[in-house]
Design a protein around this motif. Structure first.
Motif, PDB file in Angstrom:
ATOM      1  N   SER A 197       0.873  -1.176   0.000  1.00 50.34           N
ATOM      2  CA  SER A 197       0.000   0.000   0.000  1.00 50.34           C
ATOM      3  C   SER A 197       0.910   1.226   0.000  1.00 50.34           C
ATOM      4  O   SER A 197       2.127   1.103   0.179  1.00 50.34           O
ATOM      5  CB  SER A 197      -0.900   0.015   1.246  1.00 50.34           C
ATOM      6  OG  SER A 197      -0.139   0.343   2.403  1.00 50.34           O
ATOM      7  N   PRO A 198       0.347   2.413  -0.170  1.00 45.09           N
ATOM      8  CA  PRO A 198       1.204   3.607  -0.107  1.00 45.09           C
ATOM      9  C   PRO A 198       1.954   3.737   1.213  1.00 45.09           C
ATOM     10  O   PRO A 198       3.076   4.257   1.246  1.00 45.09           O
ATOM     11  CB  PRO A 198       0.194   4.755  -0.291  1.00 45.09           C
ATOM     12  CG  PRO A 198      -0.892   4.149  -1.123  1.00 45.09           C
ATOM     13  CD  PRO A 198      -1.023   2.743  -0.625  1.00 45.09           C
ATOM     14  N   LEU A 199       1.369   3.245   2.309  1.00 44.98           N
ATOM     15  CA  LEU A 199       2.013   3.360   3.617  1.00 44.98           C
ATOM     16  C   LEU A 199       3.136   2.347   3.816  1.00 44.98           C
ATOM     17  O   LEU A 199       4.065   2.582   4.593  1.00 44.98           O
ATOM     18  CB  LEU A 199       0.975   3.196   4.732  1.00 44.98           C
ATOM     19  CG  LEU A 199      -0.054   4.311   4.878  1.00 44.98           C
ATOM     20  CD1 LEU A 199      -1.048   3.971   5.982  1.00 44.98           C
ATOM     21  CD2 LEU A 199       0.626   5.645   5.178  1.00 44.98           C
ATOM     22  N   THR A 200       3.058   1.221   3.131  1.00 43.26           N
ATOM     23  CA  THR A 200       4.056   0.160   3.330  1.00 43.26           C
ATOM     24  C   THR A 200       4.986  -0.012   2.140  1.00 43.26           C
ATOM     25  O   THR A 200       5.821  -0.924   2.136  1.00 43.26           O
ATOM     26  CB  THR A 200       3.359  -1.191   3.597  1.00 43.26           C
ATOM     27  OG1 THR A 200       2.589  -1.568   2.447  1.00 43.26           O
ATOM     28  CG2 THR A 200       2.453  -1.106   4.817  1.00 43.26           C
ATOM     29  N   ALA A 201       4.864   0.847   1.141  1.00 39.65           N
ATOM     30  CA  ALA A 201       5.646   0.681  -0.087  1.00 39.65           C
ATOM     31  C   ALA A 201       7.147   0.610   0.198  1.00 39.65           C
ATOM     32  O   ALA A 201       7.887  -0.116  -0.488  1.00 39.65           O
ATOM     33  CB  ALA A 201       5.350   1.824  -1.057  1.00 39.65           C
ATOM     34  N   TRP A 202       7.614   1.323   1.226  1.00 37.64           N
ATOM     35  CA  TRP A 202       9.046   1.340   1.535  1.00 37.64           C
ATOM     36  C   TRP A 202       9.569  -0.046   1.907  1.00 37.64           C
ATOM     37  O   TRP A 202      10.738  -0.367   1.654  1.00 37.64           O
ATOM     38  CB  TRP A 202       9.330   2.315   2.681  1.00 37.64           C
ATOM     39  CG  TRP A 202       8.745   1.894   4.006  1.00 37.64           C
ATOM     40  CD1 TRP A 202       7.501   2.145   4.471  1.00 37.64           C
ATOM     41  CD2 TRP A 202       9.406   1.104   5.005  1.00 37.64           C
ATOM     42  NE1 TRP A 202       7.326   1.576   5.707  1.00 37.64           N
ATOM     43  CE2 TRP A 202       8.477   0.942   6.064  1.00 37.64           C
ATOM     44  CE3 TRP A 202      10.674   0.536   5.119  1.00 37.64           C
ATOM     45  CZ2 TRP A 202       8.792   0.213   7.218  1.00 37.64           C
ATOM     46  CZ3 TRP A 202      10.985  -0.179   6.273  1.00 37.64           C
ATOM     47  CH2 TRP A 202      10.050  -0.329   7.306  1.00 37.64           C
ATOM     48  N   MET A 203       8.708  -0.910   2.457  1.00 39.52           N
ATOM     49  CA  MET A 203       9.133  -2.248   2.859  1.00 39.52           C
ATOM     50  C   MET A 203       9.404  -3.158   1.661  1.00 39.52           C
ATOM     51  O   MET A 203      10.037  -4.210   1.799  1.00 39.52           O
ATOM     52  CB  MET A 203       8.092  -2.906   3.764  1.00 39.52           C
ATOM     53  CG  MET A 203       8.019  -2.314   5.146  1.00 39.52           C
ATOM     54  SD  MET A 203       6.883  -3.226   6.235  1.00 39.52           S
ATOM     55  CE  MET A 203       7.747  -4.796   6.406  1.00 39.52           C
ATOM     56  N   LYS A 209      17.793  -0.753   4.559  1.00 40.97           N
ATOM     57  CA  LYS A 209      16.829  -0.691   5.661  1.00 40.97           C
ATOM     58  C   LYS A 209      15.618  -1.584   5.369  1.00 40.97           C
ATOM     59  O   LYS A 209      15.193  -2.375   6.224  1.00 40.97           O
ATOM     60  CB  LYS A 209      16.368   0.745   5.893  1.00 40.97           C
ATOM     61  CG  LYS A 209      15.319   0.858   7.006  1.00 40.97           C
ATOM     62  CD  LYS A 209      14.804   2.277   7.154  1.00 40.97           C
ATOM     63  CE  LYS A 209      13.699   2.341   8.202  1.00 40.97           C
ATOM     64  NZ  LYS A 209      13.146   3.719   8.322  1.00 40.97           N
ATOM     65  N   ALA A 210      15.082  -1.450   4.162  1.00 43.87           N
ATOM     66  CA  ALA A 210      13.904  -2.244   3.803  1.00 43.87           C
ATOM     67  C   ALA A 210      14.231  -3.729   3.804  1.00 43.87           C
ATOM     68  O   ALA A 210      13.448  -4.552   4.293  1.00 43.87           O
ATOM     69  CB  ALA A 210      13.377  -1.818   2.432  1.00 43.87           C
ATOM     70  N   LYS A 211      15.392  -4.080   3.281  1.00 44.86           N
ATOM     71  CA  LYS A 211      15.784  -5.497   3.245  1.00 44.86           C
ATOM     72  C   LYS A 211      15.908  -6.077   4.642  1.00 44.86           C
ATOM     73  O   LYS A 211      15.491  -7.212   4.903  1.00 44.86           O
ATOM     74  CB  LYS A 211      17.104  -5.647   2.499  1.00 44.86           C
ATOM     75  CG  LYS A 211      16.996  -5.476   0.991  1.00 44.86           C
ATOM     76  CD  LYS A 211      18.366  -5.640   0.346  1.00 44.86           C
ATOM     77  CE  LYS A 211      18.280  -5.502  -1.159  1.00 44.86           C
ATOM     78  NZ  LYS A 211      19.614  -5.633  -1.803  1.00 44.86           N
ATOM     79  N   ALA A 212      16.474  -5.290   5.570  1.00 42.02           N
ATOM     80  CA  ALA A 212      16.654  -5.771   6.937  1.00 42.02           C
ATOM     81  C   ALA A 212      15.315  -5.977   7.631  1.00 42.02           C
ATOM     82  O   ALA A 212      15.084  -7.012   8.279  1.00 42.02           O
ATOM     83  CB  ALA A 212      17.517  -4.786   7.723  1.00 42.02           C
TER      84      ALA A 212
END
Length: 261
Positions: A197-203, A209-212
């Motif tokens: 979602s737009p809120l979780t797109a960074w994950m 950071k996202a990979k970790a």
């Protein structure tokens, strides 16, 4: 319906669906899926521009209401406008809600109250208004609430308000399932884990950071991936159709097995 025509169990053509929080990630999925399946959809959201973008992706009959289920009068008005637009209300999808993340000693009491209000009280208010209309119609109905894996599991990073609110939604789902079952109205909830979602797109990104964060999370997910919007489509259609007529008071975890282990 007949077992020789199993797809008829999932037929929602001509049904009228009201979707709150229609501009959000789950609300947009609900709008697109139900409209594509043949429902007449009424979208309700506080963000009119984002809601209009969702409406553009819908097929068939669409009506928009620029409002959140913030109080009793507004919820009654949403239901009344739905009936005025399309003649009935058959399906309610409550996709509205919010989250604010902070450790308990950093969270203001007002913030905790606001999360509980958005996720619990407002869900109760719009379900109450919809149930009254469905009872008056005398043909049953479908109410689908939005829960989360966090209604069952805690989280160490400042989720006290969110976890408490979703646990309350789970309890409400079970209680309303028992209360409204004799009327032919089913009440169930979809409880996803992290999905795109737009809120979780960074994950979903490829930075360190996202990979970790993703690696630690996926260690608990048997399916080995995060959720996609289409992972919510099947559960929603099931809970909105006659296929789920004997299911009520259930929390359906769309989580890749996250809550199973």
């Amino acid at each position: 319906m007949s077992l020789s025509d199993p797809l008829s169990f999932f037929d929602v053509k001509g049904k009228v669906a009201l979707i709150t929080g229609a501009s959000g990630a789950f609300g947009a999925v609900a709008a697109e899926v139900l409209s594509a399946a043949g429902c007449k959809v009424v979208l309700a959201a506080g963000n009119a521009d984002a809601m209009a973008d969702v409406a553009d992706k819908c097929t068939g009959d669409v009506h928009q209401i620029n409002a959140r289920p913030s109080d009793e009068a507004t919820c009654a008005d949403m239901v009344a406008k739905t009936v005025e637009a399309f003649g009935s209300l058959d399906i309610l999808v409550v996709a509205s809600g919010m989250n604010k993340v902070a450790l308990i000693n950093d969270m203001e009491p007002e913030t905790f109250t606001n999360v509980m209000d958005a996720n619990v009280t407002q869900s109760w208010l719009v379900a109450r208004a919809a149930a009254a209309q469905m009872k008056a119609q005398g043909q049953g109905g479908k109410i689908v609430l939005m829960s989360s894996a966090r209604g069952l599991l805690g989280h160490p990073a400042g989720y006290t308000a969110y976890c408490a609110s979703k646990a309350a939604v789970d309890g409400m789902t079970k209680a309303l399932g028992c209360e409204l079952g004799p009327t032919g109205i089913t009440v169930n909830a979809i409880a996803p884990t992290v999905f795109r979602s737009p809120l979780t797109a960074w994950m979903f990104e490829d930075d360190d950071k996202a990979k970790a964060v993703r690696s630690g999370f996926l260690a608990r997910v048997p399916k080995g991936r995060l959720g996609e919007p289409e992972d919510l489509a099947g559960p929603l259609l099931f809970l909105s159709s006659k296929a789920s007529d004997f299911y009520t008071g259930h929390i359906l975890y769309a989580d890749g097995g996250y809550t199973a282990g």
